[in-house]
Design an enzyme around this catalytic site. Structure first.
Site: not given
Ligand SMILES: NC(=O)c1ccc[n+]([C@@H]2O[C@H](COP(=O)([O-])OP(=O)(O)OC[C@H]3O[C@@H](n4cnc5c(N)ncnc54)[C@H](OP(=O)(O)O)[C@@H]3O)[C@@H](O)[C@H]2O)c1
Length: 301
Positions: A15-16, A65-66, A106-107, A130, A134, A155
């Site tokens: 994940g990012q 997260a999902y 998340t926002d 989603y 959250k 974002w």
């Molecule tokens: N992306 C956005 O724009 C955004 C915006 C607001 C808040 N957030 C929050 O910020 C946080 C980080 O988001 P991100 O962008 O880094 O997410 P991301 O790039 O989509 O990565 C999701 C991560 O969650 C892991 N994951 C998903 N399902 C899983 C499961 N069943 N068991 C274990 N691990 C699992 C993935 O595992 P793998 O390493 O195996 O792929 C990956 O490491 C999250 O809480 C997200 O809700 C994100």
């Protein structure tokens, strides 16, 4: 460098935020234990508990997260299993291990009807599955571990994983023009900057005499705001400056770009509490975008 004797446990690998965190913390000399699939699936709460207790962590960071916002509309149970029950399991196991938990939210917990930046105490009202899962995760983490920091962000982009910046660059390489919605306002935020927030929080939370106000919900986003269209135009300009792909971006309305999940029209986050309580401020999103493009496209000429 760290003086912590116990490791930092981070959920998620590719994940990012997981990736940025693990890279930064290891660079800073932290011992990082990655809890990730296939060994640790957040939907398997017993596996989560076992792995966290075995790690004996100083701090647990739940960056997994999902995150498939539209897909979640068709998979509410899968999203809840990870974002609500899985988050709860992480926070509860951290509490059992005597560790604080830093959890990301998340926002999209907001409905977007406010006209000024959202503060932590504003009423929530998620518009999507989603966002609802959250928000439920926030509630469960709060109940499971009093030593929690919930970082609501927005974002998220980075050189790693799937995100808007990479999508825009990919599409710009193959299309004559991009059409992007210009009536959703938010805060582009970069995973490396979020990782640095966590780095600064760790020593403040890992001590037994952290004051109660160190814990709770905090908004963490790069400063400034824009629309997705404004963001796309900035990406194109930064790419062009580096000799990368760039095409004109035409503004459209949300109603002209149908997707499954409803998004808030306005979700700018106020980050004043993070600054007031922890003295942490994130830079504006524009220089963070430039740094991201340095990695993705190369340095500007
Ligand atoms: N992306 C956005 O724009 C955004 C915006 C607001 C808040 N957030 C929050 O910020 C946080 C980080 O988001 P991100 O962008 O880094 O997410 P991301 O790039 O989509 O990565 C999701 C991560 O969650 C892991 N994951 C998903 N399902 C899983 C499961 N069943 N068991 C274990 N691990 C699992 C993935 O595992 P793998 O390493 O195996 O792929 C990956 O490491 C999250 O809480 C997200 O809700 C994100």
């Amino acid at each position: 460098m760290t003086s912590l004797k116990q490791p930092i446990a981070v959920t998620g690998r590719n994940g990012q935020v997981s990736h940025a965190l693990t890279r930064l913390l290891r660079d800073q000399g932290f011992d990082v234990v990655v809890l990730a699939r296939p060994d640790v699936d957040l939907a398997d709460t017993a596996a989560v508990r076992r792995a966290i207790l075995a790690a004996r962590p100083a701090v647990v960071i739940n960056a997994a997260a999902y995150t498939a916002v539209d897909k979640a509309e068709d998979e509410p149970e899968a999203a809840a299993a990870i974002n609500a029950a899985g988050a709860e399991a992480v926070a509860a196991a951290a509490a059992e291990a005597g560790a604080p938990v830093i959890h990301f939210s998340t926002d999209y917990v907001f409905d977007g009807s406010k006209a000024a930046p959202y503060v932590e105490t504003d009423p929530t009202g998620p518009l999507s599955v989603y966002g609802a899962t959250k928000l439920e995760g926030e509630r469960r983490v709060t109940a499971a571990n009093p030593r929690h920091v919930i970082l609501r962000t927005a974002w998220v982009c980075s050189p790693y994983g799937a995100n808007f910046v990479k999508t825009m660059l990919r599409l710009a390489a193959t299309r004559p023009e991009l059409t992007v919605v210009d009536d959703q306002h938010g805060c582009p935020t970069f995973a490396d900057d979020l990782a640095d927030v966590v780095r600064q929080l760790i020593p403040k939370l890992a001590t037994s005499n952290a004051p109660p106000e160190a814990f709770g919900v905090f908004h963490a986003a790069n400063s400034g705001d824009t629309t997705w269209c404004g963001f796309a135009r900035a990406i194109m300009a930064a790419s062009q400056a580096r000799g990368g792909p760039h095409v004109p971006v035409r503004a459209i309305l949300t109603k002209d770009y149908p997707v499954k999940a409803k998004r808030p029209a306005f979700s700018r986050l106020s980050t004043g509490k993070l600054l007031a309580v922890h003295g942490i401020a994130l830079r504006p999103w524009q220089p963070a975008l430039e740094a991201c493009l340095d990695e993705l496209v190369g340095p500007a000429s």
